[in-house]
Design a protein around this motif. Structure first.
Motif, mmCIF file in Angstrom:
data_model
loop_
_atom_site.group_PDB
_atom_site.id
_atom_site.type_symbol
_atom_site.label_atom_id
_atom_site.label_comp_id
_atom_site.label_asym_id
_atom_site.label_seq_id
_atom_site.Cartn_x
_atom_site.Cartn_y
_atom_site.Cartn_z
ATOM 1 N N UNK A 189 10.724 -9.108 8.127
ATOM 2 C CA UNK A 189 10.012 -7.890 8.123
ATOM 3 C C UNK A 189 10.839 -6.493 8.099
ATOM 4 N N UNK A 190 11.896 -6.717 8.926
ATOM 5 C CA UNK A 190 12.660 -5.588 8.669
ATOM 6 C C UNK A 190 13.317 -5.411 7.220
ATOM 7 N N UNK A 191 13.454 -6.264 6.489
ATOM 8 C CA UNK A 191 14.015 -5.964 5.174
ATOM 9 C C UNK A 191 12.874 -5.621 4.307
ATOM 10 N N UNK A 192 11.666 -5.996 4.576
ATOM 11 C CA UNK A 192 10.421 -5.315 3.700
ATOM 12 C C UNK A 192 10.072 -4.035 4.106
ATOM 13 N N UNK A 193 10.414 -3.716 5.536
ATOM 14 C CA UNK A 193 10.244 -2.387 5.880
ATOM 15 C C UNK A 193 11.210 -1.431 5.205
ATOM 16 N N UNK A 194 12.261 -1.671 5.103
ATOM 17 C CA UNK A 194 13.326 -0.948 4.318
ATOM 18 C C UNK A 194 12.930 -0.738 3.020
ATOM 19 N N UNK A 195 12.524 -1.750 2.200
ATOM 20 C CA UNK A 195 12.094 -1.544 0.818
ATOM 21 C C UNK A 195 10.928 -0.873 0.710
ATOM 22 N N UNK A 196 10.109 -0.950 1.808
ATOM 23 C CA UNK A 196 8.824 0.049 1.641
ATOM 24 C C UNK A 196 9.390 1.361 1.581
#
Length: 354
Positions: free
Chosen positions: A61-68
């Motif tokens: 979830x953290x990685x997805x947030x950074x990508x967003x």
């Protein structure tokens, strides 16, 4: 005009974001101001973020947030203002804000309602605490076009780094949402508290007082939260927090409490629980700490206390006297309408975008 709201939480999930960002969106619609809300955490990750385990899901979830956030950089040219509530990313340096302010030269409006420049490590966030850049707050303030501060303590801090810091309290819609007055003329009296897992430990501060009162009086103590409280009380009732039933759940209370420790972190709190109680005509008893001392006119809308003895005496008085509860409750609602309502601060909010 187009405004991008860069926020931490999924829409409708966190009190600070709901009341400092989301409830203002209809005001922007009325002004025909276009906007987009861009959360960091997705709903699925948020649901497990403060639970034990789920490490892989949290990292994903953290990685997805950074990508967003990286993708969001490509959208920045379309917006006139970037309104950042608390922070753009929960860990690491403020790279997104730096790029928005310095590379894209956007007008940043930075909004905060806690002393987030101070470490505040709990069992729930201890694993991530070492990766948080608490000192980035002063950088975010200094890079901003304007800074929206939830209380005077936060404003005094912000003014050290940016002369464009303004006071904008957390407010409530007293017309369409908080528009009921608690009926104090009931046989059974209830004391209660609303909050989240992060502030639940503060109830331990008044647990001895409540235990002592239970020896003499019959009353129910209600806790409305996202986690069950750890309290040794005879008549404790836990109500899981729900956005849809929040107002009706609060209206079960005859007396609202807001204990706080006398710490620098607590001084950054914006008296939000007390405001919720008062908006519904529920007298409040709170610690005489930080914004509580200005948000709650003592002996007019409720009481602020500095000792356990004061807590006992004020709660005892309210338990015994429905007339006093009703009088303080009506005064509290009037005070809220005048000083802490959406209607009273709409112009102040819109002035952030000028």
């Amino acid at each position: 005009m187009k405004v991008l709201f860069v926020v931490p939480y999924p829409v409708g999930k966190a009190a600070s974001q709901r009341y400092r960002v989301e409830q203002w969106l209809p005001v922007l619609q009325e002004q025909r101001i276009n906007y987009k809300v861009a959360p960091f955490w997705d709903a699925g990750t948020w649901d497990i973020l403060y639970r034990q385990g789920h490490t892989l899901k949290k990292i994903t979830g953290l990685a997805k947030g950074m990508f967003r956030r990286l993708l969001l950089l490509t959208k920045l040219p379309a917006y006139d203002y970037i309104f950042t509530h608390r922070e753009a990313t929960p860990v690491g340096p403020p790279w997104f804000e730096w790029l928005a302010a310095k590379a894209f030269r956007k007008k940043i409006i930075f909004d905060f309602d806690d002393a987030i420049w101070l470490p505040n490590t709990t069992d729930d966030n201890s694993a991530a605490a070492k990766y948080k850049w608490h000192h980035k707050t002063k950088l975010l303030i200094s890079w901003s076009y304007k800074v929206s501060c939830g209380n005077d303590y936060l404003k005094d801090y912000a003014l050290k780094y940016n002369a464009a810091a303004v006071y904008l309290p957390t407010v409530l819609d007293t017309v369409t949402k908080y528009n009921k007055l608690k009926d104090q003329q009931t046989e059974r009296v209830t004391i209660g508290w609303i909050g989240s897992h992060s502030t639940l430990p503060y109830l331990k501060l008044i647990e001895p007082v409540l235990q002592e009162l239970e020896q003499k009086y019959t009353f129910e103590f209600i806790v409305i939260a996202d986690r069950k409280p750890d309290l040794n009380l005879k008549f404790l009732r836990f109500i899981p927090w729900n956005n849809e039933s929040e107002i009706e759940d609060l209206l079960q209370l005859h007396i609202g409490v807001m204990p706080l420790p006398d710490t620098e972190w607590a001084k950054g709190k914006c008296a939000f629980k007390a405001l919720q109680y008062m908006a519904l005509g529920i007298p409040v008893v709170a610690s005489a700490v930080g914004a509580n001392t200005t948000a709650i006119p003592d002996s007019i809308t409720g009481y602020t206390c500095s000792t356990e003895q004061e807590w006992y005496e004020k709660l005892e008085q309210l338990l015994q006297n429905a007339v006093v509860r009703a009088k303080l409750g009506k005064a509290g609602r009037k005070w809220m309408q005048q000083q802490y309502s959406v209607q009273a601060h709409t112009n102040n909010f819109l002035e952030l975008f000028t």
